[in-house]
Design an enzyme around this catalytic site. Structure first.
Site, short mmCIF file in Angstrom:
data_model
loop_
_atom_site.label_atom_id
_atom_site.label_comp_id
_atom_site.label_asym_id
_atom_site.label_seq_id
_atom_site.Cartn_x
_atom_site.Cartn_y
_atom_site.Cartn_z
N GLU A 1 -1.02 -1.86 -5.81
CA GLU A 1 -2.33 -1.85 -5.18
C GLU A 1 -3.26 -0.95 -6.00
OE1 GLU A 1 -3.99 0.72 -2.78
OE2 GLU A 1 -2.25 1.77 -1.93
N ASP B 1 0.86 -1.18 0.00
CA ASP B 1 0.00 0.00 0.00
C ASP B 1 0.90 1.23 0.00
OD1 ASP B 1 -2.13 -1.69 0.12
OD2 ASP B 1 -2.58 -1.36 2.24
N HIS C 1 -5.23 -5.99 -4.89
CA HIS C 1 -5.74 -5.21 -3.75
C HIS C 1 -6.74 -4.15 -4.22
CE1 HIS C 1 -5.63 -2.91 0.06
NE2 HIS C 1 -5.07 -3.98 0.60
#
Length: 590
Positions: A204, A178, A414
């Site tokens: 992500e 992230d 993600h």
């Protein structure tokens, strides 16, 4: 052809349970090992049976890399290493190494002591797991073995978060975990070496379709909503994770309370400030420049208006603000307080970040007026606000990272499938790059270029440079042969074309061209001086001049006094016009 294989075991077209298996250059690397907060059965873990068929993973994995301490990225680590079985190296940054076991222990307590889960890792499992962890510094190249190396870059997002480059020979990937491309009140923006050009960027895509509004406007809106609620006598619940957005919003609310001289109590989960202070003081170099500059004079995390919370305060009359953990209302104190406050329409809950599908937080954000808590339905009457203070890159930030890094292929994980599809089309159109978005268990094969590093003899380089007549030497041709010596273990060496022919016992064939040049007069001394500016080693012979060790010759024609013959081989084709120009100029000189 060489290739990189990628299989998401978690976070494939989904948010949560990040776990990406990468095979690169004959090495197997696991990127993150997270827990899915939306499930309470075995679906919360990645499917490790995919790797070892249910057995220990040590024989199948060369290393495990953890990008940051959030549980959807490291929550399954003790289960993977101690219950499934993995004894190899686990890499993470030093802040992640310090903070992850604390969050893992808090999560273990919630699952076992409050929810009664018996099929869960223990405190001892966490300790044993962390013994296998190796700390990594930013920009430090760590050699996992003789062929596999990793390198960490600053990712913003939370304290200690890092993007990781994984390299085997000339093949490489960059995994973002992230990340946040925008600096905030306590962390800097993600920063990666520009023009890294990995074969694959695995990014992500939590906010794949979002372009967030002005951060200042969002903060003003947040403060106004909180102020209006407490003015009306209501209570404000702000579910946060222990480290990250908690500090960001506490700093924001602390300065507002000071400025407006407000008296309504503001609380945070017990122990949150002590933990935060300890880690931010220890890892001050991971914060932004403002925090670093002011830390000696004033600790930004010593709050004057924000006090520790006790559960007995939850039933006190009057307004209050509570920062409570965890952030998605999937358990713990925040869910217990929500259960007590949610039926009163004067109260408000502000969800400051993404909530995984299946959590109470996700249901509340999506307008559920009744949710099940501890097996019983609970009526939701309080005001619900969703304000994204989440420290993930938005679509603009993801596009900026691709622009900076210049990967050859892009993969999104993600994120939600529909949102990733939108961003996939945008990247393909703007950058003309192949983009993948695999589902969990789906294998993606990424072709890579075969780069071979060879030592080239200086003599061959010098000769190659000499073949280009332009001063810049930008497009010089390279003529050589590559020889494999099987007796020496298959080593490759670069040799000249002549040496290659000699080794094979064959004559070296070249193509020779010639041209007769007619001139007003021929002054051989003047001609020699003119051509020596092109070749300082020019040789005078009985029948003319020899340039570039015989690759070009200028010869007398015995029968004629105003003609000469220019002879060259194909390697000197580029030089002919320049040589003719010098010959003509020399003959026309007085």
């Amino acid at each position: 052809m060489p290739e990189i294989k990628v299989v998401p075991l978690g976070a494939g077209q989904d948010v949560g349970r990040s776990c990406i298996l990468v095979s690169i250059g004959g090495k197997n690397v696991m990127l993150d090992c997270g827990m899915h907060m939306g499930y309470s059965d075995d679906r919360r873990f990645p499917d490790f049976s995919y790797i070892g068929g249910g057995g220990p993973l040590t024989d199948y994995l060369d290393c495990v890399i953890i990008s940051h301490f959030h549980l959807d990225h490291c929550g399954s680590l003790p289960h993977m290493s101690e219950i499934v079985g993995y004894d190899g190296p686990i890499y993470m940054t030093y802040p992640t190494k310090a903070i992850a076991p604390v969050l893992l222990e808090d999560y273990r307590k919630v699952q076992t002591e409050f929810r009664g889960d018996t099929n869960f890792f223990t405190s001892q499992h966490i300790k044993q797991c962390m013994k296998k962890v190796i700390g990594v510094n930013l920009h430090e190249t760590v050699d996992v073995d003789e062929e596999l190396s990793i390198r960490a870059f600053y990712a913003g997002h939370v304290l200690g978060a890092a993007m990781f480059e994984v390299r085997v020979g000339s093949e490489s990937i960059l995994y973002t975990g992230d990340f946040n491309m925008t600096p905030d009140r306590h962390l800097g923006a993600a920063h990666v070496q520009p023009d890294l050009c990995p074969d694959l960027l695995i990014s992500e895509s939590t906010y794949a379709t979002t372009i967030r509004d002005s951060k200042r406007a969002r903060e003003r809106d947040f403060l106004k909503k909180v102020h209006d609620c407490i003015d009306g006598g209501g209570k404000v619940l702000i579910p946060v994770f222990a480290l990250g957005r908690a500090q960001e919003l506490c700093i924001l609310l602390e300065s507002y309370w000071e400025r407006m001289d407000l008296t309504a109590p503001v609380y945070f989960s017990q122990g949150l400030a002590e933990k935060a202070n300890q880690y931010y003081r220890l890892f001050i170099n991971w914060t932004n420049e403002k925090i670093k500059r002011t830390f000696v004079q004033r600790n930004m995390f010593d709050f004057k208006h924000i006090k520790p919370f006790d559960m007995t305060y939850a039933d006190m009359p009057g307004p209050m603000v509570l920062f409570s953990t965890p952030g998605m209302l999937h358990g713990g104190q925040s869910l217990r307080v929500f259960k007590r406050w949610c039926s009163n329409e004067k109260n408000m809950i502000i969800m400051p970040g993404y909530c995984v599908a299946g959590t109470v937080g996700h249901k509340v954000i999506n307008g559920a007026r009744s949710v099940e808590i501890d097996g019983r339905p609970v009526e939701v009457n309080l005001r619900v606000e969703y304000m994204s203070f989440s420290a993930h890159a938005d679509a603009k930030g993801i596009m900026q990272l691709i622009r900076d890094v210049r990967p050859r292929h892009v993969m999104f994980v993600h994120g939600e499938d529909a949102k990733m599809e939108f961003l996939k089309e945008k990247v393909e159109k703007e950058f003309n790059l192949p983009v993948f978005k695999p589902a969990n268990g789906e294998t993606v094969v990424v072709p890579t270029r075969l780069d071979v590093r060879l030592d080239v003899p200086v003599s061959i380089i010098e000769h190659s440079l000499s073949l280009d007549p332009s001063p810049s030497k930008r497009s010089c041709p390279f003529r050589a042969a590559v020889r494999m010596d099987r007796a020496a273990g298959g080593d490759l060496e670069v040799i000249s074309s002549q040496t290659a022919a000699d080794l094979l016992g064959l004559p070296l064939h070249t193509i020779t061209f010639s041209q007769t040049v007619t001139l007003p007069k021929i002054d051989w001394k003047q001609l020699t001086r003119a051509l020596r500016t092109l070749d300082g080693d020019l040789q005078k012979k009985e029948d003319g001049l020899e340039m570039f060790a015989g690759e070009v010759t200028i010869m007398r024609i015995k029968e004629a006094s105003d003609e000469l013959e220019l002879v060259w081989d194909e390697g000197r084709e580029e030089w002919v016009d320049l040589i003719l120009e010098r010959i003509t100029n020399a003959s026309n000189s007085p």
